[in-house]
Design a protein around this motif. Structure first.
Motif, PDB file in Angstrom:
ATOM      1  N   PHE A  80       3.772  14.652 -13.725  1.00 41.47           N
ATOM      2  CA  PHE A  80       2.853  15.228 -14.708  1.00 41.47           C
ATOM      3  C   PHE A  80       2.498  16.682 -14.416  1.00 41.47           C
ATOM      4  CE2 PHE A  80       1.495  10.721 -15.616  1.00 41.47           C
ATOM      5  CZ  PHE A  80       2.117  10.675 -16.843  1.00 41.47           C
ATOM      6  N   ASP A  81       2.526  17.101 -13.167  1.00 43.61           N
ATOM      7  CA  ASP A  81       2.161  18.476 -12.814  1.00 43.61           C
ATOM      8  C   ASP A  81       3.010  18.953 -11.636  1.00 43.61           C
ATOM      9  OD1 ASP A  81       0.895  20.893 -12.784  1.00 43.61           O
ATOM     10  OD2 ASP A  81      -0.963  20.158 -11.890  1.00 43.61           O
ATOM     11  N   PRO A  82       4.281  19.306 -11.884  1.00 42.70           N
ATOM     12  CA  PRO A  82       5.155  19.697 -10.763  1.00 42.70           C
ATOM     13  C   PRO A  82       4.768  21.021 -10.124  1.00 42.70           C
ATOM     14  CG  PRO A  82       6.287  19.963 -12.855  1.00 42.70           C
ATOM     15  CD  PRO A  82       4.967  19.292 -13.157  1.00 42.70           C
ATOM     16  N   ASP A  83       4.078  21.905 -10.864  1.00 45.47           N
ATOM     17  CA  ASP A  83       3.722  23.199 -10.287  1.00 45.47           C
ATOM     18  C   ASP A  83       2.631  23.082  -9.238  1.00 45.47           C
ATOM     19  OD1 ASP A  83       5.560  24.487 -11.858  1.00 45.47           O
ATOM     20  OD2 ASP A  83       4.124  24.827 -13.491  1.00 45.47           O
ATOM     21  N   ARG A  84       1.792  22.070  -9.339  1.00 44.24           N
ATOM     22  CA  ARG A  84       0.678  21.933  -8.402  1.00 44.24           C
ATOM     23  C   ARG A  84       1.149  21.613  -6.986  1.00 44.24           C
ATOM     24  NH1 ARG A  84      -2.448  16.907  -8.239  1.00 44.24           N
ATOM     25  NH2 ARG A  84      -2.165  16.972  -6.048  1.00 44.24           N
ATOM     26  N   LEU A  85       2.254  20.927  -6.860  1.00 37.35           N
ATOM     27  CA  LEU A  85       2.708  20.491  -5.542  1.00 37.35           C
ATOM     28  C   LEU A  85       3.632  21.499  -4.868  1.00 37.35           C
ATOM     29  CD1 LEU A  85       3.366  16.739  -6.305  1.00 37.35           C
ATOM     30  CD2 LEU A  85       1.396  17.769  -5.210  1.00 37.35           C
ATOM     31  N   LEU A  98       0.827  -1.193   0.000  1.00 37.42           N
ATOM     32  CA  LEU A  98       0.000   0.000   0.000  1.00 37.42           C
ATOM     33  C   LEU A  98       0.868   1.253   0.000  1.00 37.42           C
ATOM     34  CD1 LEU A  98      -2.775   1.348   0.207  1.00 37.42           C
ATOM     35  CD2 LEU A  98      -2.569   1.156   2.680  1.00 37.42           C
ATOM     36  N   CYS A  99       1.910   1.279   0.815  1.00 39.59           N
ATOM     37  CA  CYS A  99       2.815   2.431   0.860  1.00 39.59           C
ATOM     38  C   CYS A  99       3.516   2.623  -0.485  1.00 39.59           C
ATOM     39  CB  CYS A  99       3.848   2.250   1.969  1.00 39.59           C
ATOM     40  SG  CYS A  99       3.138   2.424   3.623  1.00 39.59           S
ATOM     41  N   VAL A 100       3.909   1.534  -1.117  1.00 43.50           N
ATOM     42  CA  VAL A 100       4.566   1.628  -2.419  1.00 43.50           C
ATOM     43  C   VAL A 100       3.602   2.207  -3.454  1.00 43.50           C
ATOM     44  CG1 VAL A 100       5.501   0.242  -4.315  1.00 43.50           C
ATOM     45  CG2 VAL A 100       6.261  -0.167  -1.984  1.00 43.50           C
ATOM     46  N   MET A 101       2.357   1.765  -3.451  1.00 40.87           N
ATOM     47  CA  MET A 101       1.379   2.261  -4.412  1.00 40.87           C
ATOM     48  C   MET A 101       1.096   3.756  -4.184  1.00 40.87           C
ATOM     49  SD  MET A 101       0.827  -0.125  -6.460  1.00 40.87           S
ATOM     50  CE  MET A 101      -0.523   0.583  -7.359  1.00 40.87           C
ATOM     51  N   ARG A 122       1.979   9.447  -5.892  1.00 42.00           N
ATOM     52  CA  ARG A 122       2.480  10.799  -5.600  1.00 42.00           C
ATOM     53  C   ARG A 122       3.591  11.174  -6.588  1.00 42.00           C
ATOM     54  NH1 ARG A 122       0.680  15.151  -2.668  1.00 42.00           N
ATOM     55  NH2 ARG A 122       2.420  16.197  -1.723  1.00 42.00           N
ATOM     56  N   TYR A 123       4.450  10.215  -6.895  1.00 35.68           N
ATOM     57  CA  TYR A 123       5.528  10.461  -7.855  1.00 35.68           C
ATOM     58  C   TYR A 123       4.944  10.773  -9.239  1.00 35.68           C
ATOM     59  CZ  TYR A 123       9.579   9.597 -10.820  1.00 35.68           C
ATOM     60  OH  TYR A 123      10.566   9.717 -11.744  1.00 35.68           O
ATOM     61  N   GLU A 124       3.908  10.037  -9.637  1.00 35.11           N
ATOM     62  CA  GLU A 124       3.269  10.275 -10.925  1.00 35.11           C
ATOM     63  C   GLU A 124       2.649  11.680 -10.979  1.00 35.11           C
ATOM     64  OE1 GLU A 124       0.071   7.994 -13.762  1.00 35.11           O
ATOM     65  OE2 GLU A 124      -0.222   7.947 -11.602  1.00 35.11           O
TER      66      GLU A 124
END
Length: 71
Positions: free
Chosen positions: A27-32, A13-16, A21-23
């Motif tokens: 795809f959208d680095p500005d959002r985080l 579950l932690c890996v998923m 979060r990595y995905e």
């Protein structure tokens, strides 16, 4: 054997969650990015020298005792 049964599902579950979060980051680095901190406080105006007078106190109503008759 019991350790495998108890430890593998939470680890998967932690890996998923980490992969999700990595995905999102890829795809959208500005959002985080953290937002710029803003103050949510507003200044309170100074109290005036001549404040309005307080309203008169409420009248005191005597308690009603059960069994007694009101006049």
């Amino acid at each position: 054997m019991i350790f495998t049964v108890l430890l593998v599902p939470p680890l998967l579950l932690c890996v998923m969650l980490a992969l999700g979060r990595y995905e999102e980051h890829m795809f959208d680095p500005d959002r985080l990015r953290p937002a710029t901190p803003r103050r949510h406080l507003t200044p309170v105006p100074e109290a005036e020298a001549e404040a309005t007078p307080a309203p008169p106190a409420a009248p005191v109503i005597p308690p009603v005792i059960p069994g007694s008759q009101a006049a």
